[in-house]
Design a protein around this motif. Structure first.
Motif, PDB file in Angstrom:
ATOM      1  N   GLU A  17       1.581   1.744  -3.564  1.00  0.00           N
ATOM      2  CA  GLU A  17       0.690   2.291  -4.327  1.00  0.00           C
ATOM      3  C   GLU A  17       0.406   3.769  -4.051  1.00  0.00           C
ATOM      4  OE1 GLU A  17      -2.890  -0.347  -3.813  1.00  0.00           O
ATOM      5  OE2 GLU A  17      -4.086   1.427  -3.545  1.00  0.00           O
ATOM      6  N   ARG A  61       0.789  -1.215   0.029  1.00  0.00           N
ATOM      7  CA  ARG A  61       0.079  -0.116   0.057  1.00  0.00           C
ATOM      8  C   ARG A  61       0.867   1.447   0.043  1.00  0.00           C
ATOM      9  NH1 ARG A  61      -3.973   1.083   3.865  1.00  0.00           N
ATOM     10  NH2 ARG A  61      -4.992   2.243   2.446  1.00  0.00           N
ATOM     11  N   HIS A 120       0.774   6.901  -6.668  1.00  0.00           N
ATOM     12  CA  HIS A 120      -0.579   7.005  -7.040  1.00  0.00           C
ATOM     13  C   HIS A 120      -0.600   8.404  -7.871  1.00  0.00           C
ATOM     14  CE1 HIS A 120      -4.921   7.737  -7.022  1.00  0.00           C
ATOM     15  NE2 HIS A 120      -5.000   6.768  -6.505  1.00  0.00           N
TER      16      HIS A 120
END
Ligand SMILES: NC(=O)c1ccc[n+]([C@@H]2O[C@H](COP(=O)([O-])OP(=O)(O)OC[C@H]3O[C@@H](n4cnc5c(N)ncnc54)[C@H](OP(=O)(O)O)[C@@H]3O)[C@@H](O)[C@H]2O)c1
Length: 360
Positions: free
Chosen positions: A63, A60, A67
């Motif tokens: 990510e 995460r 992003h």
């Protein structure tokens, strides 16, 4: 003006909370996009709120920092764990405000190859040098001069350093910071790491980067130019200033800290570095001169040694002693990410074998 969306790695720490403070005071320009923290409570919501203990934390984080809606990443996690997300953010084209000097120490060549002028220093010394270089040409730089406060043991008798407690070493005279960087400031390994950081960030050879002790921490660093002039950046010892510079570049945000009146400056001292008292910067120079991945060995051995000192397992001078022994024992080369991470693992394993032999 569109607001910059900021992800903070290490949001509950000293740099992380001061970054949030700058963002909160300038909500017209910035918004929090994502937060990564360890174990302290995070008292706010964002598109990403990630805890170190989350089962999918690593994925995460990658990510979040890559992003498309994230504009800027502030790296403020202590140590080697900051390398992978910082590299990922740079590779994804993000602007990175870098507090974690260990990233450039471990993998300076790799990181700078991805930086493309999107890497902005937050370390106060490097922010000072960066600000002194605005509008200048790099080939007119003669020398960089990093200032060091000297930490809490500048005047302590050398023979007494072996009995210093973690609590004493954690009491820095000028700056309030997280434990790892505070201990590094007591051994001056911090300045050694900063030498390597400056070398990579500004492309200046190590023999043209000097360290000078400046106990007042008012002059954050200096640049000497080929015509003989010397430029310095001065300010209160408050990290919100370099954080704001990194977030808002090329603009300056109004009222970040109390202005420093010239009449308040008083006497500013600059003293040569005592290499017998503080061998760490010299050791860092040697590691950098030996080339990759020796600085990664220095960094990992130092991280393990600082943690052991904080647990009361080795004395303060034992930190530099064990780093020196790791550097002498290491035989390897290579600057790819795999080679750097392998050297990092080697040094951590080495530390656990060697720590028992550190003299007390
Ligand atoms: N503080 C300064 O004034 C200063 C100045 C110049 C450079 N730096 C550099 O900035 C970096 C951060 O320093 P700091 O003083 O802000 O450190 P700090 O106060 O110790 O904060 C560290 C932050 O990282 C988080 N963290 C630690 N381990 C983690 C993990 N495994 N996973 C996820 N998050 C983790 C901590 O979370 P929890 O606390 O929630 O566990 C905290 O948010 C260091 O590299 C330091 O050298 C700091």
């Amino acid at each position: 003006m569109t607001r910059k969306r900021v992800a903070i790695l290490g949001a509950t720490g000293s740099i992380g909370t001061q970054t949030l403070d700058v963002i909160d005071r300038h909500r017209d320009r910035f918004e929090v996009f994502g937060l990564l923290a360890g174990s302290r409570p995070l008292d706010r919501e964002a598109r990403y709120t990630i805890r170190a203990a989350d089962p999918d934390a690593e994925a995460r984080v990658l990510e979040m920092v890559t992003h498309p809606d994230c504009d800027l990443v502030v790296t403020a996690l202590p140590g080697a764990r900051a390398l992978a997300p910082t590299l990922a953010a740079l590779r994804a084209g993000k602007v990175v405000g870098l507090a974690t000097k260990e990233v450039l120490v471990m993998a300076g060549e790799l990181v700078m190859a991805e930086a493309h002028h999107r890497l902005r220093p937050i370390d106060s010394e490097h922010s000072a040098i960066w600000q002194c270089l605005w509008g200048e040409q790099l080939d007119s730089v003669a020398r960089l001069v990093l200032t060091a406060s000297g930490g809490p043991f500048l005047d302590r008798a050398l023979k007494d350093l072996g009995t210093v407690t973690p609590a004493e070493a954690l009491r820095h005279p000028r700056w309030s910071m997280g434990p790892k960087v505070t201990i590094d400031s007591a051994t001056l390994m911090n300045k050694g790491l900063e030498l390597i950081e400056a070398h990579h960030l500004f492309g200046v050879p190590l023999d043209r980067i000097e360290v000078v002790v400046h106990p007042q921490s008012t002059v954050h660093s200096l640049v000497e130019f080929s015509d003989g002039s010397l430029k310095a950046q001065l300010g209160r010892p408050d990290m919100r200033l370099p954080i704001a510079v990194a977030l808002a570049y090329p603009d300056r945000l109004p009222g970040v800290v109390e202005p420093l009146a010239a009449a308040e400056l008083g006497t500013l001292q600059f003293l040569p570095l005592d290499q017998e008292r503080f061998p760490a910067p010299g050791l860092a120079r040697q590691a950098a001169a030996a080339g990759a991945p020796y600085p990664a060995v220095l960094n990992a051995a130092n991280e393990e040694a600082v943690a052991a000192f904080l647990r009361g397992e080795i004395p303060l001078p034992g930190i530099v002693q064990v780093v020196e022994s790791a550097l002498s024992a290491y035989k390897g080369s290579g600057s790819t990410l795999e080679e750097v991470m392998e050297a990092d693992r080697w040094a951590r394993d080495y530390f656990h074998i060697a720590a028992g032999k550190v003299s007390t």
